[in-house]
Design a protein around this motif. Structure first.
Motif, PDB file in Angstrom:
ATOM      1  N   PRO A 106       0.740  -1.173  -0.243  1.00  0.00           N
ATOM      2  CA  PRO A 106       0.033  -0.131   0.286  1.00  0.00           C
ATOM      3  C   PRO A 106       1.116   0.956  -0.206  1.00  0.00           C
ATOM      4  CG  PRO A 106      -0.774  -1.567   1.634  1.00  0.00           C
ATOM      5  CD  PRO A 106       0.413  -1.748   1.511  1.00  0.00           C
ATOM      6  N   GLU A 107       1.878   1.657   0.671  1.00  0.00           N
ATOM      7  CA  GLU A 107       2.946   1.782   0.681  1.00  0.00           C
ATOM      8  C   GLU A 107       3.088   2.410  -1.363  1.00  0.00           C
ATOM      9  OE1 GLU A 107       3.495  -0.103   3.256  1.00  0.00           O
ATOM     10  OE2 GLU A 107       2.676  -0.012   4.759  1.00  0.00           O
ATOM     11  N   ASN A 108       3.175   1.287  -1.953  1.00  0.00           N
ATOM     12  CA  ASN A 108       4.194   1.969  -3.285  1.00  0.00           C
ATOM     13  C   ASN A 108       2.361   2.792  -3.885  1.00  0.00           C
ATOM     14  OD1 ASN A 108       6.305   1.732  -2.362  1.00  0.00           O
ATOM     15  ND2 ASN A 108       6.196  -0.760  -2.581  1.00  0.00           N
ATOM     16  N   THR A 109       1.471   1.887  -3.842  1.00  0.00           N
ATOM     17  CA  THR A 109       0.776   1.933  -4.175  1.00  0.00           C
ATOM     18  C   THR A 109      -0.308   3.118  -3.692  1.00  0.00           C
ATOM     19  OG1 THR A 109       0.335  -0.190  -4.752  1.00  0.00           O
ATOM     20  CG2 THR A 109      -1.355   0.929  -5.476  1.00  0.00           C
ATOM     21  N   TYR A 110      -0.551   3.210  -3.026  1.00  0.00           N
ATOM     22  CA  TYR A 110      -1.987   4.454  -2.174  1.00  0.00           C
ATOM     23  C   TYR A 110      -1.785   5.663  -1.862  1.00  0.00           C
ATOM     24  CZ  TYR A 110      -4.281  -0.778  -2.777  1.00  0.00           C
ATOM     25  OH  TYR A 110      -5.250  -1.353  -2.915  1.00  0.00           O
ATOM     26  N   ILE A 111      -0.538   5.983  -3.047  1.00  0.00           N
ATOM     27  CA  ILE A 111      -0.001   7.713  -2.406  1.00  0.00           C
ATOM     28  C   ILE A 111      -0.635   8.762  -3.690  1.00  0.00           C
ATOM     29  CG2 ILE A 111       1.943   6.343  -2.398  1.00  0.00           C
ATOM     30  CD1 ILE A 111       3.129   7.271  -4.946  1.00  0.00           C
ATOM     31  N   ASP A 112      -2.121   8.523  -4.016  1.00  0.00           N
ATOM     32  CA  ASP A 112      -2.257   9.675  -4.840  1.00  0.00           C
ATOM     33  C   ASP A 112      -3.465   8.972  -5.528  1.00  0.00           C
ATOM     34  OD1 ASP A 112      -1.746   8.002  -6.696  1.00  0.00           O
ATOM     35  OD2 ASP A 112       0.161   9.628  -7.905  1.00  0.00           O
ATOM     36  N   ALA A 113      -4.242   9.786  -6.203  1.00  0.00           N
ATOM     37  CA  ALA A 113      -5.610   9.457  -7.115  1.00  0.00           C
ATOM     38  C   ALA A 113      -5.268   8.590  -7.901  1.00  0.00           C
ATOM     39  CB  ALA A 113      -6.219  10.527  -7.457  1.00  0.00           C
ATOM     40  N   ALA A 114      -4.409   8.501  -8.610  1.00  0.00           N
ATOM     41  CA  ALA A 114      -4.034   7.510 -10.081  1.00  0.00           C
ATOM     42  C   ALA A 114      -3.585   5.747  -9.340  1.00  0.00           C
ATOM     43  CB  ALA A 114      -2.726   7.743 -10.848  1.00  0.00           C
ATOM     44  N   GLY A 115      -3.441   6.024  -8.493  1.00  0.00           N
ATOM     45  CA  GLY A 115      -2.908   4.607  -7.659  1.00  0.00           C
ATOM     46  C   GLY A 115      -4.565   4.262  -7.420  1.00  0.00           C
ATOM     47  N   PHE A 116      -5.347   4.621  -6.369  1.00  0.00           N
ATOM     48  CA  PHE A 116      -6.206   4.262  -6.315  1.00  0.00           C
ATOM     49  C   PHE A 116      -7.119   4.032  -7.516  1.00  0.00           C
ATOM     50  CE2 PHE A 116      -6.050   6.135  -1.562  1.00  0.00           C
ATOM     51  CZ  PHE A 116      -6.182   5.046  -0.992  1.00  0.00           C
ATOM     52  N   TYR A 117      -7.121   4.784  -8.365  1.00  0.00           N
ATOM     53  CA  TYR A 117      -7.818   4.466  -9.730  1.00  0.00           C
ATOM     54  C   TYR A 117      -7.990   3.001 -10.432  1.00  0.00           C
ATOM     55  CZ  TYR A 117     -10.619   8.891 -10.262  1.00  0.00           C
ATOM     56  OH  TYR A 117     -11.762   8.927  -9.890  1.00  0.00           O
ATOM     57  N   SER A 118      -5.739   2.940 -10.649  1.00  0.00           N
ATOM     58  CA  SER A 118      -5.384   2.069 -10.909  1.00  0.00           C
ATOM     59  C   SER A 118      -6.223   0.813  -9.686  1.00  0.00           C
ATOM     60  CB  SER A 118      -3.736   1.589 -10.936  1.00  0.00           C
ATOM     61  OG  SER A 118      -3.922   1.767  -9.498  1.00  0.00           O
ATOM     62  N   ALA A 119      -6.602   0.326  -8.571  1.00  0.00           N
ATOM     63  CA  ALA A 119      -7.095  -0.496  -7.763  1.00  0.00           C
ATOM     64  C   ALA A 119      -7.815  -0.871  -8.526  1.00  0.00           C
ATOM     65  CB  ALA A 119      -6.585  -0.719  -6.368  1.00  0.00           C
ATOM     66  N   LEU A 120      -8.465   0.686  -8.327  1.00  0.00           N
ATOM     67  CA  LEU A 120     -10.457   0.360  -8.851  1.00  0.00           C
ATOM     68  C   LEU A 120     -10.617  -0.105 -10.420  1.00  0.00           C
ATOM     69  CD1 LEU A 120     -12.222   3.825  -7.320  1.00  0.00           C
ATOM     70  CD2 LEU A 120     -12.407   1.122  -6.693  1.00  0.00           C
ATOM     71  N   ALA A 121      -9.748  -0.214 -10.857  1.00  0.00           N
ATOM     72  CA  ALA A 121      -9.864  -1.018 -12.256  1.00  0.00           C
ATOM     73  C   ALA A 121      -9.322  -2.467 -12.343  1.00  0.00           C
ATOM     74  CB  ALA A 121      -8.451  -0.944 -13.300  1.00  0.00           C
ATOM     75  N   THR A 122      -9.256  -3.105 -11.064  1.00  0.00           N
ATOM     76  CA  THR A 122      -9.307  -4.118 -11.358  1.00  0.00           C
ATOM     77  C   THR A 122     -11.178  -4.748 -10.816  1.00  0.00           C
ATOM     78  OG1 THR A 122      -7.936  -4.568  -9.524  1.00  0.00           O
ATOM     79  CG2 THR A 122      -9.085  -6.201  -9.697  1.00  0.00           C
ATOM     80  N   CYS A 123     -12.041  -3.676  -9.898  1.00  0.00           N
ATOM     81  CA  CYS A 123     -13.270  -3.807 -10.191  1.00  0.00           C
ATOM     82  C   CYS A 123     -13.610  -3.746 -11.017  1.00  0.00           C
ATOM     83  CB  CYS A 123     -13.816  -2.435  -8.893  1.00  0.00           C
ATOM     84  SG  CYS A 123     -13.469  -2.435  -7.524  1.00  0.00           S
ATOM     85  N   GLU A 124     -13.643  -2.701 -12.421  1.00  0.00           N
ATOM     86  CA  GLU A 124     -13.992  -2.493 -13.480  1.00  0.00           C
ATOM     87  C   GLU A 124     -13.650  -3.788 -14.151  1.00  0.00           C
ATOM     88  OE1 GLU A 124     -11.884   0.950 -14.388  1.00  0.00           O
ATOM     89  OE2 GLU A 124     -12.860   2.410 -13.298  1.00  0.00           O
ATOM     90  N   ARG A 125     -12.623  -4.652 -13.895  1.00  0.00           N
ATOM     91  CA  ARG A 125     -12.260  -6.008 -15.040  1.00  0.00           C
ATOM     92  C   ARG A 125     -13.303  -6.531 -14.482  1.00  0.00           C
ATOM     93  NH1 ARG A 125      -9.050 -10.305 -15.218  1.00  0.00           N
ATOM     94  NH2 ARG A 125      -8.224 -10.491 -17.087  1.00  0.00           N
ATOM     95  N   LEU A 126     -13.595  -6.609 -13.329  1.00  0.00           N
ATOM     96  CA  LEU A 126     -13.899  -7.919 -12.526  1.00  0.00           C
ATOM     97  C   LEU A 126     -15.944  -7.918 -13.416  1.00  0.00           C
ATOM     98  CD1 LEU A 126     -14.223 -10.205 -10.040  1.00  0.00           C
ATOM     99  CD2 LEU A 126     -15.110  -8.676  -8.351  1.00  0.00           C
ATOM    100  N   MET A 127     -15.955  -6.430 -13.702  1.00  0.00           N
ATOM    101  CA  MET A 127     -17.482  -5.902 -14.220  1.00  0.00           C
ATOM    102  C   MET A 127     -17.619  -7.379 -15.463  1.00  0.00           C
ATOM    103  SD  MET A 127     -18.162  -2.500 -12.824  1.00  0.00           S
ATOM    104  CE  MET A 127     -19.636  -2.112 -13.673  1.00  0.00           C
ATOM    105  N   ARG A 128     -16.397  -7.434 -16.473  1.00  0.00           N
ATOM    106  CA  ARG A 128     -16.513  -8.273 -17.063  1.00  0.00           C
ATOM    107  C   ARG A 128     -16.581  -9.270 -16.827  1.00  0.00           C
ATOM    108  NH1 ARG A 128     -11.200  -7.181 -20.754  1.00  0.00           N
ATOM    109  NH2 ARG A 128     -10.534  -8.801 -19.002  1.00  0.00           N
ATOM    110  N   HIS A 129     -15.741 -10.013 -16.411  1.00  0.00           N
ATOM    111  CA  HIS A 129     -16.426 -11.101 -15.698  1.00  0.00           C
ATOM    112  C   HIS A 129     -17.473 -11.901 -16.048  1.00  0.00           C
ATOM    113  CE1 HIS A 129     -12.079 -11.472 -13.716  1.00  0.00           C
ATOM    114  NE2 HIS A 129     -11.395 -10.907 -14.988  1.00  0.00           N
ATOM    115  N   GLU A 130     -18.794 -11.251 -15.868  1.00  0.00           N
ATOM    116  CA  GLU A 130     -19.993 -11.736 -16.334  1.00  0.00           C
ATOM    117  C   GLU A 130     -20.562 -11.679 -16.995  1.00  0.00           C
ATOM    118  OE1 GLU A 130     -24.005 -10.156 -13.389  1.00  0.00           O
ATOM    119  OE2 GLU A 130     -22.207  -8.375 -13.829  1.00  0.00           O
ATOM    120  N   TYR A 131     -20.203 -11.747 -18.377  1.00  0.00           N
ATOM    121  CA  TYR A 131     -20.643 -11.193 -19.503  1.00  0.00           C
ATOM    122  C   TYR A 131     -19.757 -12.077 -20.284  1.00  0.00           C
ATOM    123  CZ  TYR A 131     -23.520  -7.295 -17.569  1.00  0.00           C
ATOM    124  OH  TYR A 131     -24.806  -7.038 -17.198  1.00  0.00           O
TER     125      TYR A 131
END
Length: 629
Positions: free
Chosen positions: A39-64
């Motif tokens: 977390p110390e390397n990743t969650y330092i700014d908005a870009a880091g969090f949005y990169s993490a949330l890209a996992t959520c967006e990818r997970l949505m794809r798996h449904e279809y």
């Protein structure tokens, strides 16, 4: 397109770090140890969090996406379709047997009920990492910070909206899980929905609009807020949000995209084509999941494999009894029309439409000119559109090169899997990378303005504003070329029919039918399609009792509607391996036994009608306020 490709590469690269940080073992919520992606390397700014949330967006794809995608289970356990795989035991036909808590609930060849549970809580877990750590980073201003938090709220709410309609009362995870826990308790679904409403009001305020496809949008937050408001019977707020969305995102009513002049196509082909979804002129798409053509890391949607009949089989014989079709045409064949594989896709008939979807909703006089309907021969295809193309017939049979003719003695098994019509405009996705055309890489709609209009129509229905409901329905109907409906014709049946016409393979049909069922039970509104029947919350899943498998109308709208419309369940169609059956308690799905049994220090309730429900305790109430804001 350059920006789209760059965004996709960033998502794929950053996903790896977030997955290593947050993925779980086979235990449904047990985290793995942290790796060097700290977390110390990743969650330092908005870009880091949005990169993490890209996992959520990818997970949505798996449904279809993929063979036997999760969305098929949502459709099969509804009025629209049934399991069409008739050559083996196990697929979800006899739901009394296939949906038991200790059954195999996560299999391509059986059901994906268990995967909805697993992936639902995975999505919650990923979003909670961001929610919990939101103030560990630095932001340029309050708007940036709240936009990140609102996006995380969206993804958590997206999964809980489904979970509370698939499984009812479920544990609510309010923060990051850092250690294995075995003391979860079910929370009351109504209190979960109230929390989601609060979170989504925040998200709708702060998540900004974006033109980057695949990202969470302000409008997507609005759609989800509408859905949650409808669950809570806050219809006026849902109407207010819906009007705001459609004012900014009108329906596509004219031909567009690079395919607009292609022969044998229409506006619906434009709207649902790869090119149409990627077209910047498309004002209707509110949120997508992405699989970019020819981009590393993308996935194929396989809609044709799942939804097109299994035409390449011994069931398709010529009238004189010879094997009529083949995946690949003769090497010296010059006529491209004979290539059933390239023109329609090589289906296996997993998703078999019901008579309700194939015939009943396409009424003579009302939908004759509907671009989405079975009367439009460009949009819908039937088996008679395919050709006898088996190379063994060429030069030897009068039937070679002719359209298929329905076999006189077609068996029940083969008629289920190998002979039905389908919405070609929706399921056909070019698949240049595979010799067997299953459905290739494409964006896919999560939310569109068309659904917003249909939600508005439903809100007006619940509040007895039937003229306004008709107007909202007609926005979608007249765009498609269907005749308008009048206020006197508006019923919940008319609204559900229109959702079926417009949102096949897009909406979570079981979820939406269950939402309607809860609303009837909560409001006590008389249901006009069933003669003024009134439903109640206290017997929503039926009388219960292990193995009771009640098949009596009057307990919930979901069962009554599905058993009325789905000809397989109401006629008890029998295949070689099973009889199609559905019961009252299937309005909610079983909590997987593994989740309950491993939770040794708490109590996760089982749904009424399934084994284990006798051990239930009163679910917890969730505070409305979020722990972070």
């Amino acid at each position: 397109m350059k920006n789209i490709k760059l965004h996709c590469r960033v998502m794929i690269g950053l996903f790896a770090g977030f997955w290593v940080l947050t993925s779980c073992s086979e235990s449904w919520l047990e985290p793995k140890p942290l790796s060097f992606y700290t977390p110390e390397n990743t969650y330092i700014d908005a870009a880091g969090f949005y990169s993490a949330l890209a996992t959520c967006e990818r997970l949505m794809r798996h449904e279809y996406f993929g063979d036997g995608a999760d969305i098929l289970t949502e459709m099969i356990l509804s009025d629209l379709a049934v399991e069409g795989t008739t050559d083996k035991a196990g697929p979800q036909m006899n739901i009394d047997v296939s949906l038991l808590p200790d059954a195999n609930l996560n299999s391509v060849d059986r059901t994906k009920v268990g995967n909805y549970w697993k992936e639902g809580f995975n999505g919650v877990k990923y979003a909670n990492v961001v929610i919990t750590r939101i103030d560990d980073a630095k932001y340029k201003d309050e708007a940036e910070r709240n936009g990140v938090l609102g996006t995380a709220y969206f993804h958590r709410a997206y999964h809980y909206y489904k979970l509370t309609h698939q499984f009812g009362d479920v544990p609510f995870l309010d923060g990051e899980v850092n250690t294995p826990q075995y003391n979860y308790y079910s929370h009351d679904r109504w209190s979960i929905l109230k929390r989601l409403k609060s979170d989504m009001e925040f998200a709708y305020k702060w998540v900004p609009p974006t033109t980057v496809q695949g990202k969470t949008t302000h409008e997507a937050c609005g759609v989800l807020l509408m859905k949650i408001c409808m669950c809570l019977c806050e219809f006026d707020r849902a109407i207010e949000v819906g009007k705001e969305i459609v004012a900014k995102h009108p329906l596509m009513k004219n031909r567009f995209s690079s395919n607009k002049n292609k022969a044998n196509t229409n506006l619906m082909h434009d709207l649902h084509s790869v090119e149409g979804k990627l077209d910047a002129a498309n004002t209707e798409g509110l949120m997508y999941v992405m699989a970019y053509p020819e981009i590393e890391g993308s996935n194929t949607i396989q809609t044709m494999r799942n939804g097109v009949p299994y035409w390449e089989s011994k069931a398709i014989l010529t009238p004189d009894g010879k094997s009529g079709t083949a995946k690949f045409v003769a090497s010296n064949e010059k006529d491209p029309a004979l290539d059933n594989n390239a023109n329609y896709g090589r289906g296996i008939g997993r998703l078999r439409p019901t008579s309700y979807y194939q015939y009943k909703i396409w009424r003579t006089g009302k939908e004759d000119t509907d671009l989405r309907g079975r009367y439009n021969r460009d949009s819908w295809k039937r088996m008679e559109d395919l050709y006898y193309n088996n190379p063994s017939l060429k030069g030897k049979s009068e039937w070679y090169g002719k359209h298929l003719v329905r076999p006189v003695n077609l068996s029940v098994n083969d008629s289920i899997r190998s002979w039905y019509s389908w919405p070609h405009y929706k399921l056909f996705v070019p698949d240049p990378l595979n010799t067997e055309k299953k459905g290739g890489e494409t964006p896919w709609y999560i939310y569109r303005s068309a659904e917003v209009y249909l939600m508005l129509a439903e809100c007006y229905y619940w509040t007895d504003q039937l003229g306004s409901a008709a107007n909202a329905l007609n926005e979608v109907r007249t765009r498609a070329g269907a005749s308008p409906v009048t206020a006197s014709e508006v019923t919940i049946g008319e609204i559900l029919d229109e959702r079926a016409r417009e949102l096949y393979y897009e909406e979570k049909r079981h979820v939406e039918l269950t939402r309607v069922a809860y609303t009837y039970a909560k409001t006590g509104k008389a249901c006009e399609v069933f003669g003024g029947r009134v439903y109640k919350m206290d017997n929503f899943s039926g009388p219960g009792g292990t193995g009771s498998n009640v098949k009596k109308e009057g307990y919930n709208f979901y069962y009554d509607w599905v058993i009325t419309q789905n000809n397989f369940y109401n006629k008890g169609v029998v295949t070689k391996f099973a009889e199609y059956k559905l019961s009252v308690h299937h309005v909610l799905w079983p909590i997987p036994a593994s989740a309950i049994n491993s939770n040794v220090q708490g109590v996760i309730n089982q749904n009424i009608g399934y084994p284990g429900a006798e051990n239930n305790v009163k679910p917890l109430e969730l505070p409305t306020e979020s722990m972070v804001e």
